[in-house]
Write an enzyme that holds these catalytic residues in place. Structure first.
Site, PDB file in Angstrom:
ATOM      1  N   SER A   1     -10.257  -6.260   9.716  1.00 47.98           N
ATOM      2  CA  SER A   1     -11.585  -5.813   9.302  1.00 47.98           C
ATOM      3  C   SER A   1     -12.163  -6.824   8.330  1.00 47.98           C
ATOM      4  O   SER A   1     -11.428  -7.575   7.682  1.00 47.98           O
ATOM      5  CB  SER A   1     -11.545  -4.398   8.729  1.00 47.98           C
TER       6      SER A   1
ATOM      7  N   ARG B   1       0.468  -6.230  13.060  1.00 48.33           N
ATOM      8  CA  ARG B   1      -0.269  -5.645  14.197  1.00 48.33           C
ATOM      9  C   ARG B   1      -0.572  -6.724  15.232  1.00 48.33           C
ATOM     10  O   ARG B   1      -0.559  -6.467  16.431  1.00 48.33           O
ATOM     11  CB  ARG B   1      -1.544  -4.972  13.706  1.00 48.33           C
TER      12      ARG B   1
ATOM     13  N   ARG C   1       0.846  -1.205   0.000  1.00 56.07           N
ATOM     14  CA  ARG C   1       0.000   0.000   0.000  1.00 56.07           C
ATOM     15  C   ARG C   1       0.871   1.240   0.000  1.00 56.07           C
ATOM     16  O   ARG C   1       1.774   1.363   0.826  1.00 56.07           O
ATOM     17  CB  ARG C   1      -0.889   0.030   1.230  1.00 56.07           C
TER      18      ARG C   1
ATOM     19  N   ARG D   1       2.114   2.251  13.085  1.00 60.14           N
ATOM     20  CA  ARG D   1       1.349   1.028  12.791  1.00 60.14           C
ATOM     21  C   ARG D   1       1.064   0.838  11.289  1.00 60.14           C
ATOM     22  O   ARG D   1       0.283  -0.025  10.915  1.00 60.14           O
ATOM     23  CB  ARG D   1       0.050   1.014  13.591  1.00 60.14           C
ATOM     24  N   HIS D   2       1.691   1.654  10.457  1.00 63.17           N
ATOM     25  CA  HIS D   2       1.514   1.510   9.004  1.00 63.17           C
ATOM     26  C   HIS D   2       2.843   1.240   8.315  1.00 63.17           C
ATOM     27  O   HIS D   2       3.837   1.909   8.584  1.00 63.17           O
ATOM     28  CB  HIS D   2       0.923   2.791   8.398  1.00 63.17           C
TER      29      HIS D   2
ATOM     30  N   GLU E   1      -6.612  -1.002  15.164  1.00 62.15           N
ATOM     31  CA  GLU E   1      -7.392  -1.956  14.362  1.00 62.15           C
ATOM     32  C   GLU E   1      -6.497  -3.139  14.005  1.00 62.15           C
ATOM     33  O   GLU E   1      -5.435  -2.977  13.434  1.00 62.15           O
ATOM     34  CB  GLU E   1      -7.880  -1.254  13.086  1.00 62.15           C
TER      35      GLU E   1
ATOM     36  N   GLU F   1       1.014   3.891   1.357  1.00 60.34           N
ATOM     37  CA  GLU F   1       0.534   4.633   2.532  1.00 60.34           C
ATOM     38  C   GLU F   1       1.370   5.889   2.697  1.00 60.34           C
ATOM     39  O   GLU F   1       2.577   5.795   2.899  1.00 60.34           O
ATOM     40  CB  GLU F   1       0.744   3.796   3.812  1.00 60.34           C
TER      41      GLU F   1
HETATM   42  P1  ATP Z   1      -6.048   1.464   8.972  1.00 62.10           P
HETATM   43  O1  ATP Z   1      -7.391   2.140   9.087  1.00 62.10           O
HETATM   44  O2  ATP Z   1      -5.442   1.139  10.301  1.00 62.10           O
HETATM   45  O3  ATP Z   1      -5.106   2.171   8.049  1.00 62.10           O
HETATM   46  P2  ATP Z   1      -7.260  -0.200   6.978  1.00 62.10           P
HETATM   47  O4  ATP Z   1      -8.679   0.058   7.317  1.00 62.10           O
HETATM   48  O5  ATP Z   1      -6.659   0.458   5.806  1.00 62.10           O
HETATM   49  O6  ATP Z   1      -6.329   0.058   8.296  1.00 62.10           O
HETATM   50  P3  ATP Z   1      -7.750  -2.826   5.982  1.00 62.10           P
HETATM   51  O7  ATP Z   1      -7.659  -2.419   4.572  1.00 62.10           O
HETATM   52  O8  ATP Z   1      -9.059  -3.150   6.550  1.00 62.10           O
HETATM   53  O9  ATP Z   1      -7.012  -1.748   6.897  1.00 62.10           O
HETATM   54  O10 ATP Z   1      -6.708  -4.026   6.211  1.00 62.10           O
HETATM   55  C1  ATP Z   1      -6.926  -5.104   7.098  1.00 62.10           C
HETATM   56  C2  ATP Z   1      -5.883  -5.139   8.189  1.00 62.10           C
HETATM   57  O11 ATP Z   1      -4.572  -5.040   7.654  1.00 62.10           O
HETATM   58  C3  ATP Z   1      -5.950  -3.981   9.174  1.00 62.10           C
HETATM   59  O12 ATP Z   1      -6.909  -4.225  10.161  1.00 62.10           O
HETATM   60  C4  ATP Z   1      -4.564  -3.948   9.727  1.00 62.10           C
HETATM   61  O13 ATP Z   1      -4.385  -4.936  10.733  1.00 62.10           O
HETATM   62  C5  ATP Z   1      -3.714  -4.326   8.549  1.00 62.10           C
HETATM   63  N1  ATP Z   1      -3.168  -3.153   7.862  1.00 62.10           N
HETATM   64  C6  ATP Z   1      -3.815  -2.319   7.028  1.00 62.10           C
HETATM   65  N2  ATP Z   1      -3.007  -1.377   6.535  1.00 62.10           N
HETATM   66  C7  ATP Z   1      -1.787  -1.626   7.060  1.00 62.10           C
HETATM   67  C8  ATP Z   1      -0.517  -1.019   6.914  1.00 62.10           C
HETATM   68  N3  ATP Z   1      -0.341   0.014   6.107  1.00 62.10           N
HETATM   69  N4  ATP Z   1       0.526  -1.533   7.591  1.00 62.10           N
HETATM   70  C9  ATP Z   1       0.350  -2.607   8.387  1.00 62.10           C
HETATM   71  N5  ATP Z   1      -0.815  -3.236   8.565  1.00 62.10           N
HETATM   72  C10 ATP Z   1      -1.882  -2.755   7.913  1.00 62.10           C
END
Ligand code: ATP
Length: 440
Positions: free
Chosen positions: A366, A414, A222, A230-231, A363, A224
């Site tokens: 999801s 996480r 991603r 945590r990302h 989180e 990001e």
């Molecule tokens: P957040 O709101 O924390 O950015 P997200 O809603 O984008 O997360 P989802 O797309 O639902 O996350 O991804 C499912 C799971 O993957 C998340 O609950 C989290 O545990 C993990 N996750 C998501 N984005 C990341 C990231 N950039 N780095 C590490 N773990 C991630």
């Protein structure tokens, strides 16, 4: 120095942790690296490290050959050696045992000074540590984290196998975005543009037609921009998808999995958890379920106003984490906040069947019940300004008898943060990738 020694002259007979007081008097050959050196004048102590742990090598100057003394005096931290010697029971030594060397082969030397203190006694900044990650991973805390990560993965696979899920691997080079293009990394794919997969979502949904219950543990990419603790831009996602299941069914799978993982780590990783001075309690199930409405009301009572339909910002999650300092689900999210593939509730389409699984304010996962009706899926794509034409191959599968289904994704890192008490996600990844770090 001549490193040209034949393999049979240095082959190990034991790993360090197999050296126990009951081997007193036995000759053994050990291989590994020098972790620490202590010189008390008449006696020198080396700590020899291998994959399992350490053992003390004791060199009393008046008892061992001069040639050995000369070699030992040259040794430095992280030199790679093979040591043949005699085991001696010794109460004062770590684990009550030591080895006195009879011959030493230096297999390779390490350039001094090392950029880091591999014992971790002199703390270094995380960026300095990540720049020399291979040395950083020698620290006891790092070893503990990655052993816990290993046991976590083992427990996850064991759980899924026992519960009838089949492991899949979906493509990581993809032609279309799963949920729109914002977070995608483009890659040059011969004459075309492709992307790195941001989730196995669409493939795992399709595969329930063939296998019903699937799981994947794989990399996710991603773009990001948020630089947080945590990302990451590359992380491991643990995904499941199950045919003929609802959100509630797969929430129950998540609860059972987390209970199993916590229990297994607590049982198998005592030594590692002691090193980290941390222990997560094995949760009882079911976890608490809070609706989105309850969450925004609770937040309002705590001075944070969120209008219905707005996403919950990080500051609000921090407050929520204080009110609910353990596992809990947030359910009944507004449909507009969830991806197109999450099913709107029958008769009340503004509410979705999506959920998030939280640990304190973070989180962890999801998921939700998915849309399995093709027309509704096309409608949802359009509502989210996505072009159904870009999802042609995905949509055609919905003509092949797509069953009702549900699933979720847990971020492995996480989960490992939760199990180890580590607060920066970079510590639980061997070579973390974020917006600013692409090396080593
Ligand atoms: P957040 O709101 O924390 O950015 P997200 O809603 O984008 O997360 P989802 O797309 O639902 O996350 O991804 C499912 C799971 O993957 C998340 O609950 C989290 O545990 C993990 N996750 C998501 N984005 C990341 C990231 N950039 N780095 C590490 N773990 C991630």
């Amino acid at each position: 120095m001549n490193y040209n020694v034949s393999a049979h002259s240095w082959k190990r007979t034991h790993y360090t942790m197999e050296i126990t007081p009951d081997l007193d008097g036995k000759e053994v050959t050990l291989t590994g690296w020098i972790k620490e050196i202590r010189d008390l004048g008449g006696i020198k102590f080396l700590l020899l490290r291998d994959k399992d742990g350490i053992v003390q090598i004791t060199v009393p100057r008046d008892e061992v050959d001069r040639q050995i003394i000369e070699q030992v005096d040259k040794l430095q931290r992280q030199d790679c050696v093979s040591i043949r010697g005699t085991v001696r029971r010794m109460d004062k030594a770590p684990r009550g045992v030591e080895v006195t060397p009879k011959s030493i082969i230096i297999l390779n030397t390490a350039k001094q000074p090392l950029p880091l203190d591999i014992t971790g006694k002199t703390p270094a900044d995380i960026d300095v540590r990540l720049d020399a990650r291979i040395l950083d991973l020698i620290r006891d805390e790092a070893q503990a984290i990655f052993r816990i990560r290993h046991v976590t993965l083992e427990a996850i696979r064991e759980f899924f196998s026992k519960n009838g899920f089949i492991e899949i691997h979906t493509p990581k080079i993809i032609a279309t975005a799963t949920e729109g293009g914002a977070n995608l990394f483009p890659v040059a794919y011969f004459e075309r543009e492709a992307f790195l997969a941001q989730s196995p979502q669409l493939y795992k949904e399709q595969l329930v037609i063939d296998f019903e219950k699937v799981y994947e543990i794989g990399p996710t990419f991603r773009a990001e921009k948020s630089h947080t603790r945590r990302h990451l831009t590359e992380f491991i996602s643990v995904d499941i998808e199950e045919a003929f299941a609802t959100a509630e069914d797969v929430m129950s799978v998540a609860e059972q999995l987390l209970q199993h993982v916590c229990r297994t780590v607590n049982e198998k990783c005592r030594r590692e958890l002691d090193i980290l001075k941390y222990r997560v309690e094995t949760p009882s199930i079911p976890f608490k379920r809070l609706t989105y409405d309850e969450v925004i009301n609770e937040l309002r009572e705590n001075g944070i106003k969120i209008s219905w339909g707005e996403d919950i910002p990080t500051v609000a999650y921090r407050t929520l984490g204080k009110l609910h300092p353990y596992f809990y689900f947030i359910i009944d999210w507004p449909t507009s906040l969830k991806p197109f593939y999450i099913k709107p509730r029958d008769g009340k389409p503004e509410i979705s069947e999506g959920f998030d699984l939280m640990w304190h304010w973070i989180e962890i996962a999801s998921g939700g019940t998915r849309v399995h009706n093709k027309d509704l899926l096309i409608k949802r794509l359009k509502e989210q300004n996505l072009n159904p034409e870009s999802f042609k191959y995905h949509l055609q599968v919905f003509d092949y008898g797509m069953p009702p289904h549900a699933g979720w994704a847990i971020g492995l890192e996480r989960l490992v943060m939760m199990l180890t008490g580590i607060r920066n996600i970079r510590e639980v990844v061997l070579f973390p990738r974020d917006r600013f770090r692409l090396t080593p």
